[in-house]
Design an enzyme around this catalytic site. Structure first.
Site, short mmCIF file in Angstrom:
data_model
loop_
_atom_site.label_atom_id
_atom_site.label_comp_id
_atom_site.label_asym_id
_atom_site.label_seq_id
_atom_site.Cartn_x
_atom_site.Cartn_y
_atom_site.Cartn_z
N ARG A 111 -78.89 13.23 38.28
CA ARG A 111 -78.25 12.06 37.67
C ARG A 111 -77.02 11.66 38.48
NH1 ARG A 111 -79.01 10.79 32.27
NH2 ARG A 111 -77.90 8.91 32.86
N HIS A 123 -83.92 3.49 29.22
CA HIS A 123 -82.91 4.38 29.82
C HIS A 123 -83.16 4.39 31.34
CE1 HIS A 123 -79.88 7.30 30.17
NE2 HIS A 123 -80.43 8.33 29.58
N ARG A 145 -73.63 2.35 26.82
CA ARG A 145 -74.66 3.03 26.01
C ARG A 145 -74.56 2.47 24.61
NH1 ARG A 145 -76.25 9.33 25.77
NH2 ARG A 145 -77.26 8.59 27.65
N CYS A 189 -85.34 15.02 29.79
CA CYS A 189 -84.10 14.31 30.16
C CYS A 189 -82.87 15.01 29.60
CB CYS A 189 -84.18 12.87 29.69
SG CYS A 189 -84.44 12.73 27.91
N GLN A 223 -81.69 7.13 33.86
CA GLN A 223 -82.38 8.41 33.75
C GLN A 223 -83.64 8.40 34.62
OE1 GLN A 223 -81.69 11.27 31.66
NE2 GLN A 223 -83.25 12.11 33.00
N ASP A 246 -89.19 14.59 25.54
CA ASP A 246 -87.86 14.18 25.10
C ASP A 246 -87.74 14.53 23.62
OD1 ASP A 246 -85.36 12.95 24.86
OD2 ASP A 246 -86.15 10.90 24.81
N1 NVA Z 1 -84.40 9.44 23.50
C1 NVA Z 1 -83.13 10.09 23.48
C2 NVA Z 1 -82.63 10.25 24.88
C3 NVA Z 1 -81.32 10.98 25.00
C4 NVA Z 1 -80.84 11.02 26.42
C5 NVA Z 1 -82.16 9.30 22.62
O1 NVA Z 1 -82.19 8.05 22.67
O2 NVA Z 1 -81.39 9.90 21.87
N1 CP Z 2 -80.20 12.43 29.52
C1 CP Z 2 -79.07 11.86 29.08
O1 CP Z 2 -78.89 10.65 29.14
O2 CP Z 2 -78.16 12.73 28.59
P1 CP Z 2 -76.84 12.35 27.77
O3 CP Z 2 -77.28 11.79 26.45
O4 CP Z 2 -76.11 13.65 27.64
O5 CP Z 2 -76.07 11.35 28.56
#
Ligand code: NVA
Ligand code: CP
Length: 303
Positions: free
Chosen positions: A290, A126, A99, A263, A129, A223
């Site tokens: 997930r 992502h 990540r 999500c 997801q 989101d």
């Molecule tokens: N768009 C959000 C998704 C979190 C799972 C982010 O990138 O923070």
């Molecule tokens: N939806 C998702 O990716 O959640 P986290 O940021 O908690 O991993």
């Protein structure tokens, strides 16, 4: 193979993963040796609840092991190159899930890795997801559950409306829905429309009008308004996104039994109200899935 974008898989491969997810979900503890002796490194530049836990539990339930590596606690913090990190990780583990802030970091990681690299979220996509989301959608609309030769564009068109920021989740969702034949509309404030360029998504309606986007929708998805890494823009964003809240009023323009997806993590009172806790919300199934979907992705890449 690496899994950096949902488009790294074709429609048949996604279908196979969704079918495997269904089997893995129905037999939670019956696949306990399929990743025996396999190790997954999980590298995090940002926080995570679902991605981290679902990957770790998936590895354990499949008989493997997952290493949780925070970028701030390994030599990356002191300037070791991501390329060197990739080469070293490849000597120890069977796969790397990462990540990252910048998608470019994942590309650099994958170019220097001899083991599969999985995108656990970047600023651009992502995909894990969205695999799970597609599964959740097909669970809710079982008549359209994809089989080898029949996809969601069979008897009945399902419409998903995404309301809010044209971000990483939106990008992967657009690509995934386009590939699987799910009709989609996106409503985002001016300047926050998805920037992704791909001919796959040409048919997706992109508008600044959330009411237009949710019209006749079977699913409304949202989101956060402020993604990880955009915190400095928080105040400006909160002002610009106000009319993009998913609430009772907006949902009254969708189909009566319209499902609500997010999500997570969610911010009640911002991008969504307590409709997230109502009868039509499927966010907890979405979060649970997930785990099952991650297993299918890991089996595709690590075996
Ligand atoms: N768009 C959000 C998704 C979190 C799972 C982010 O990138 O923070
Ligand atoms: N939806 C998702 O990716 O959640 P986290 O940021 O908690 O991993």
């Amino acid at each position: 193979m690496h899994f950096l974008s949902i488009t790294d898989l074709n429609k048949n491969e996604i279908t196979e993963i969704l079918q495997a997810t269904k089997i893995l979900k129905a037999n939670l503890h019956q696949h306990h040796d399929r990743l025996k002796n396999k190790t997954l490194a999980m590298l995090f530049e940002k926080p995570s609840t679902r991605t981290r836990i679902s990957f770790e539990v998936a590895m354990v339930q499949l008989g493997g092991y997952a290493l949780n590596l925070h970028a701030g606690e390994i030599q990356l913090k002191r300037g070791e190159a991501i390329s060197d990190t990739a080469k070293v990780l490849s000597r120890y583990v069977d796969g790397v899930m990462a990540r990252v802030y910048e998608h470019e970091t994942l590309i650099e990681l994958s170019k220097n890795s001899t083991v599969p690299v999985i995108n656990g979220l970047s600023d651009y996509e992502h995909p894990c997801q969205i695999i799970s989301d597609l599964f959740t959608i097909y669970e809710q609309f079982p008549v359209d559950f994809p089989s080898k030769d029949r996809f969601c564009d069979g008897n009945r068109e399902i419409k998903l409306a995404y309301i809010g920021d044209g971000n990483n989740v939106c990008n992967s969702l657009m690509l995934g829905c386009a590939m699987m034949g799910i009709k989609m509309a996106v409503a985002a404030p001016e300047g926050y429309e998805p920037k992704i360029k791909n001919k796959l998504i040409n048919k997706i309606k992109i508008t600044n009008d959330p009411v237009e986007a949710v019209k006749d929708a079977d699913i409304v998805y949202t989101d956060v308004w402020v993604s990880m890494g955009s915190e400095e823009e928080a105040e400006e964003r909160l002002n610009k996104f106000k009319k993009y809240q998913v609430n009772e009023k907006l949902l009254s323009g969708a189909k009566p039994e319209c499902k609500i997806m997010h999500c997570l993590p969610a911010h009640r009172g911002m991008e969504i109200t307590d409709v997230i806790d109502g009868a039509n919300s499927i966010v907890w199934d979405q979060a649970e899935n997930r785990l099952h979907a991650q297993k299918a992705v890991l089996l595709k890449l690590l075996v």
